[in-house]
Design a protein around this motif. Sequence first.
Motif, PDB file in Angstrom:
ATOM      1  N   LYS A   1       8.520  -9.758   5.953  1.00 39.60           N
ATOM      2  CA  LYS A   1       8.819  -9.038   4.718  1.00 39.60           C
ATOM      3  C   LYS A   1       7.610  -8.293   4.176  1.00 39.60           C
ATOM      4  N   TYR A   2       6.433  -8.920   4.269  1.00 42.79           N
ATOM      5  CA  TYR A   2       5.242  -8.359   3.639  1.00 42.79           C
ATOM      6  C   TYR A   2       4.074  -8.345   4.627  1.00 42.79           C
TER       7      TYR A   2
ATOM      8  N   LEU B   1       1.901 -18.121   6.557  1.00 44.61           N
ATOM      9  CA  LEU B   1       1.141 -16.888   6.679  1.00 44.61           C
ATOM     10  C   LEU B   1       0.754 -16.708   8.146  1.00 44.61           C
ATOM     11  N   ALA B   2       0.554 -15.473   8.566  1.00 49.16           N
ATOM     12  CA  ALA B   2       0.065 -15.192   9.915  1.00 49.16           C
ATOM     13  C   ALA B   2      -0.978 -14.095   9.819  1.00 49.16           C
TER      14      ALA B   2
ATOM     15  N   MET C   1      -4.785  -7.945   9.492  1.00 51.19           N
ATOM     16  CA  MET C   1      -3.527  -7.921   8.747  1.00 51.19           C
ATOM     17  C   MET C   1      -3.062  -9.344   8.508  1.00 51.19           C
ATOM     18  N   VAL C   2      -2.488  -9.554   7.325  1.00 50.79           N
ATOM     19  CA  VAL C   2      -1.804 -10.814   7.017  1.00 50.79           C
ATOM     20  C   VAL C   2      -0.326 -10.494   6.839  1.00 50.79           C
ATOM     21  N   THR C   3       0.540 -11.295   7.428  1.00 49.14           N
ATOM     22  CA  THR C   3       1.973 -11.137   7.221  1.00 49.14           C
ATOM     23  C   THR C   3       2.543 -12.420   6.626  1.00 49.14           C
ATOM     24  N   THR C   4       3.590 -12.265   5.819  1.00 51.60           N
ATOM     25  CA  THR C   4       4.225 -13.417   5.185  1.00 51.60           C
ATOM     26  C   THR C   4       5.607 -13.018   4.679  1.00 51.60           C
ATOM     27  N   ASN C   5       6.441 -14.010   4.439  1.00 52.22           N
ATOM     28  CA  ASN C   5       7.734 -13.794   3.783  1.00 52.22           C
ATOM     29  C   ASN C   5       7.741 -14.325   2.358  1.00 52.22           C
ATOM     30  N   ASP C   6       6.585 -14.835   1.914  1.00 58.36           N
ATOM     31  CA  ASP C   6       6.462 -15.469   0.605  1.00 58.36           C
ATOM     32  C   ASP C   6       5.891 -14.466  -0.395  1.00 58.36           C
TER      33      ASP C   6
ATOM     34  N   VAL D   1      -2.844   3.109   3.849  1.00 51.89           N
ATOM     35  CA  VAL D   1      -2.903   1.643   3.872  1.00 51.89           C
ATOM     36  C   VAL D   1      -1.496   1.072   3.744  1.00 51.89           C
ATOM     37  N   ALA D   2      -0.761   1.518   2.744  1.00 53.71           N
ATOM     38  CA  ALA D   2       0.602   1.021   2.536  1.00 53.71           C
ATOM     39  C   ALA D   2       1.518   1.407   3.697  1.00 53.71           C
ATOM     40  N   GLU D   3       1.330   2.597   4.256  1.00 51.35           N
ATOM     41  CA  GLU D   3       2.146   3.015   5.406  1.00 51.35           C
ATOM     42  C   GLU D   3       1.929   2.077   6.593  1.00 51.35           C
ATOM     43  N   PHE D   4       0.674   1.768   6.830  1.00 52.05           N
ATOM     44  CA  PHE D   4       0.347   0.874   7.945  1.00 52.05           C
ATOM     45  C   PHE D   4       0.925  -0.515   7.693  1.00 52.05           C
ATOM     46  N   GLU D   5       0.791  -1.004   6.490  1.00 52.20           N
ATOM     47  CA  GLU D   5       1.326  -2.325   6.145  1.00 52.20           C
ATOM     48  C   GLU D   5       2.837  -2.383   6.371  1.00 52.20           C
ATOM     49  N   GLN D   6       3.535  -1.378   5.896  1.00 52.36           N
ATOM     50  CA  GLN D   6       4.997  -1.373   6.028  1.00 52.36           C
ATOM     51  C   GLN D   6       5.425  -1.274   7.493  1.00 52.36           C
ATOM     52  N   ALA D   7       4.728  -0.425   8.249  1.00 51.02           N
ATOM     53  CA  ALA D   7       5.073  -0.256   9.665  1.00 51.02           C
ATOM     54  C   ALA D   7       4.793  -1.534  10.456  1.00 51.02           C
ATOM     55  N   PHE D   8       3.679  -2.196  10.136  1.00 50.25           N
ATOM     56  CA  PHE D   8       3.335  -3.410  10.872  1.00 50.25           C
ATOM     57  C   PHE D   8       4.267  -4.554  10.509  1.00 50.25           C
ATOM     58  N   ALA D   9       4.609  -4.676   9.238  1.00 50.30           N
ATOM     59  CA  ALA D   9       5.564  -5.709   8.822  1.00 50.30           C
ATOM     60  C   ALA D   9       6.880  -5.530   9.575  1.00 50.30           C
TER      61      ALA D   9
END
Length: 401
Positions: A57-58, A193-194, A211-216, A43-51
């Motif tokens: 950032k997140y 947010l996106a 997935m949700v992405t954000t810089n906040d 899960v964390a690997e996918f999150e980091q790769a997608f960000a």
Amino acid sequence: MTQHSELSTQKPIPYGRQHITEEDIAAVVETLQSDFLTQGPKVAEFEQAFAHYVGAKYAVAVANGTAALHLCAMALGVNEESRVITTPITFVASANCVRYCGGTVEFADIDPATALIDIEKVRQLLESKPKGYFTGIIPVDFAGNPVNLEELRKLADEHGLWIIEDACHAPGGYFIDSQGEKQLCGNGKYADLAIFSFHPVKHIATGEGGMVTTNDEELYKKLLLYRTHGITRDPELLEENHGGWYMEMQELGYNYRIPDMLCALGLSQLQRADAGLTRRREIAQVYDTAFAGFEGVETLRTSAEALAEQGHTGHAYHLYVIRVEDRKGLYDYLRQHNIFAQVHYIPAHTMPYYRSLGFKKGDYPEAEHYYSQCMSLPMYPTLTEEEQQFVIVKIKEFVRK
């Protein structure tokens, strides 16, 4: 029998299709044989790769795109007093997420040339009410064509609005800002947010997933909390600590987690996301050429035209949409030939649920006129040249009649 008529007796040609490779299967099998099926390292690997892929950032991986939208609305504090603007040409989840939190949805009509939310109509809607009346806006990168979020951000800042970018159609898409810089969909520069979807017909398929992405950072931490029942085990956040087993439910959250095996599939798919995007743009170019100047078929204006002088396009082409007068006739004709085109979307405000809230047909004429003519053609990386030409031939054949 011609080549095209032979093709008509073969397998159906859908509007979208997932592409699962041996590498994808191996990645999932490896995770199935690991210690974690859910809440594990993938899960964390996918999150980091997608960000990294979208330049944010997140990233927070969740069960699906609708869950992503709901978590965003929660993190931004949408409640019974919130009024949020979105487009009527979208999957209803873009509006439903506001209703889940008790908020009020209002729509702004579309630009008929692009089918994107019309920023000028958003401005008119905002100026028709006192400042503070609205709390946020959810623009949609419809079909993969990015909304100009720089322009929308300026308007949002004038009225104190947050922005959730619904980028489900647009991973890898971008627009060029006023400084000539490429702004990737979901990079968090202009939207708070996106959200993205990994449904099988999308660019990256995990079966279900979002997935949700954000810089906040503050919003990021809220998303993590709300994704898992509002429960935390972080020692720094606990009000008490009884031992290593201890956890606290600090907010009312949901079980919106995504399993490791789906994230393993997402990671594998992400590795060839750029290749898939390149192929989608090649398919779009063939359609563009085929229908250029062809009477009776109108294509949507895209960011490709605005960026043509720079030799590239920011369109992600989840969909390729045409407009025709006899949409129902063409839809049925194509199905007779095993071509399963689709319609995106029925205007949200015309759905019985939203009509029960006071909306009615005629409220957003551009959206309704668009709906009466729109059709999404087959668009996916494994679409063959022969299949695409067959689709084009059959459309022209019908329109000429």
